[in-house]
Scaffold this active site. Structure first.
Site, PDB file in Angstrom:
ATOM      1  N   ASP A  29       6.756  -5.968  -3.556  1.00  0.00           N
ATOM      2  CA  ASP A  29       6.880  -4.606  -3.026  1.00  0.00           C
ATOM      3  C   ASP A  29       8.312  -4.129  -3.301  1.00  0.00           C
ATOM      4  O   ASP A  29       9.269  -4.852  -3.059  1.00  0.00           O
ATOM      5  CB  ASP A  29       6.597  -4.598  -1.517  1.00  0.00           C
ATOM      6  CG  ASP A  29       6.396  -3.203  -0.973  1.00  0.00           C
ATOM      7  OD1 ASP A  29       5.323  -2.924  -0.430  1.00  0.00           O
ATOM      8  OD2 ASP A  29       7.347  -2.375  -1.071  1.00  0.00           O
ATOM      9  N   HIS A  93      -4.676  -2.448  -1.676  1.00  0.00           N
ATOM     10  CA  HIS A  93      -3.689  -3.531  -1.793  1.00  0.00           C
ATOM     11  C   HIS A  93      -3.546  -4.271  -0.480  1.00  0.00           C
ATOM     12  O   HIS A  93      -3.706  -3.698   0.593  1.00  0.00           O
ATOM     13  CB  HIS A  93      -2.333  -3.003  -2.258  1.00  0.00           C
ATOM     14  CG  HIS A  93      -1.803  -1.855  -1.452  1.00  0.00           C
ATOM     15  ND1 HIS A  93      -2.249  -0.568  -1.620  1.00  0.00           N
ATOM     16  CD2 HIS A  93      -0.880  -1.801  -0.467  1.00  0.00           C
ATOM     17  CE1 HIS A  93      -1.612   0.232  -0.780  1.00  0.00           C
ATOM     18  NE2 HIS A  93      -0.785  -0.489  -0.061  1.00  0.00           N
ATOM     19  N   HIS A  95      -0.792  -6.489   1.690  1.00  0.00           N
ATOM     20  CA  HIS A  95       0.612  -6.875   1.837  1.00  0.00           C
ATOM     21  C   HIS A  95       0.668  -8.336   2.280  1.00  0.00           C
ATOM     22  O   HIS A  95       0.016  -8.707   3.265  1.00  0.00           O
ATOM     23  CB  HIS A  95       1.295  -6.063   2.944  1.00  0.00           C
ATOM     24  CG  HIS A  95       1.439  -4.599   2.676  1.00  0.00           C
ATOM     25  ND1 HIS A  95       2.617  -4.025   2.268  1.00  0.00           N
ATOM     26  CD2 HIS A  95       0.545  -3.577   2.775  1.00  0.00           C
ATOM     27  CE1 HIS A  95       2.466  -2.720   2.133  1.00  0.00           C
ATOM     28  NE2 HIS A  95       1.212  -2.411   2.443  1.00  0.00           N
TER      29      HIS A  95
HETATM   30  P1  5GP Z   1       0.813   1.484   1.990  1.00  0.00           P
HETATM   31  O1  5GP Z   1       0.010   2.314   1.014  1.00  0.00           O
HETATM   32  O2  5GP Z   1       0.180   0.146   2.269  1.00  0.00           O
HETATM   33  O3  5GP Z   1       1.120   2.248   3.238  1.00  0.00           O
HETATM   34  O4  5GP Z   1       2.232   1.187   1.331  1.00  0.00           O
HETATM   35  C1  5GP Z   1       2.399   1.096  -0.056  1.00  0.00           C
HETATM   36  C2  5GP Z   1       3.450   0.073  -0.385  1.00  0.00           C
HETATM   37  O5  5GP Z   1       3.682   0.145  -1.785  1.00  0.00           O
HETATM   38  C3  5GP Z   1       4.813   0.304   0.297  1.00  0.00           C
HETATM   39  O6  5GP Z   1       5.207  -0.874   0.984  1.00  0.00           O
HETATM   40  C4  5GP Z   1       5.753   0.656  -0.857  1.00  0.00           C
HETATM   41  O7  5GP Z   1       7.056   0.118  -0.697  1.00  0.00           O
HETATM   42  C5  5GP Z   1       5.051   0.042  -2.057  1.00  0.00           C
HETATM   43  N1  5GP Z   1       5.301   0.798  -3.282  1.00  0.00           N
HETATM   44  C6  5GP Z   1       5.183   2.133  -3.457  1.00  0.00           C
HETATM   45  N2  5GP Z   1       5.471   2.480  -4.724  1.00  0.00           N
HETATM   46  C7  5GP Z   1       5.778   1.334  -5.368  1.00  0.00           C
HETATM   47  C8  5GP Z   1       6.164   1.044  -6.716  1.00  0.00           C
HETATM   48  O8  5GP Z   1       6.279   1.909  -7.576  1.00  0.00           O
HETATM   49  N3  5GP Z   1       6.390  -0.260  -7.012  1.00  0.00           N
HETATM   50  C9  5GP Z   1       6.255  -1.267  -6.097  1.00  0.00           C
HETATM   51  N4  5GP Z   1       6.509  -2.513  -6.491  1.00  0.00           N
HETATM   52  N5  5GP Z   1       5.896  -1.035  -4.817  1.00  0.00           N
HETATM   53  C10 5GP Z   1       5.663   0.263  -4.457  1.00  0.00           C
END
Ligand code: 5GP
Length: 132
Positions: A29, A93, A95
């Site tokens: 992440d 996804h 975590h």
């Molecule tokens: P969620 O959709 O579960 O709320 O969070 C999405 C997760 O994806 C976040 O923890 C954020 O830091 C991560 N994230 C968002 N954009 C990117 C990216 O471009 N690259 C990576 N490696 N992680 C990302």
């Protein structure tokens, strides 16, 4: 339009890659809650994790298990916390977060700002612990 995670899988956007199989992909992440915070995704772009086919969902978890065991060996922690949020990126996804306590899983905590050299080292270390 392809999701940001599909672009990562296709190599159009860089990532700190951890592992890949025919159907699944894992990478760090970019805004980690803890060192080693990893995302595990199906390559097939589906927004909501519970819209995956049964077999694909099961396979995602089995792939995540392999990744979690490697993180556990690379990063000192009590165990690997597992969370599904999905409010930010519309591509399913999981975590995987190395934690010492419940507080370490709090998504409202400030994120870590790590140098890319450190992210590289973390990814390398996790990769080196992936079972062949
Ligand atoms: P969620 O959709 O579960 O709320 O969070 C999405 C997760 O994806 C976040 O923890 C954020 O830091 C991560 N994230 C968002 N954009 C990117 C990216 O471009 N690259 C990576 N490696 N992680 C990302």
């Amino acid at each position: 339009m392809a999701s940001i995670f599909t672009k990562i899988v296709q190599g159009d956007i860089p990532c700190y890659k951890i592992a890949e199989s025919e159907k699944y992909f894992a990478f760090l992440d970019i805004n980690p809650l803890q060192k080693g915070h990893t995302l595990v995704i199906p390559k097939r772009e589906v927004d909501y994790i519970y819209d995956l086919e049964e077999e694909e969902l099961a396979g995602l978890h089995v792939f995540a298990q392999r990744v979690a065991k490697a993180i556990e060996q690379a990063i000192p922690c009590n165990r690997i916390g597992v969370a599904v949020i999905g409010l930010e990126v519309p591509h399913a996804h999981i975590h995987l977060i190395p934690i010492q306590s419940m507080q370490d899983m709090n998504f409202t905590n400030p994120k870590l700002l790590l140098e890319s050299s450190e992210m590289d080292l973390i990814a390398q270390s996790i990769r080196s612990n992936m079972a062949k």
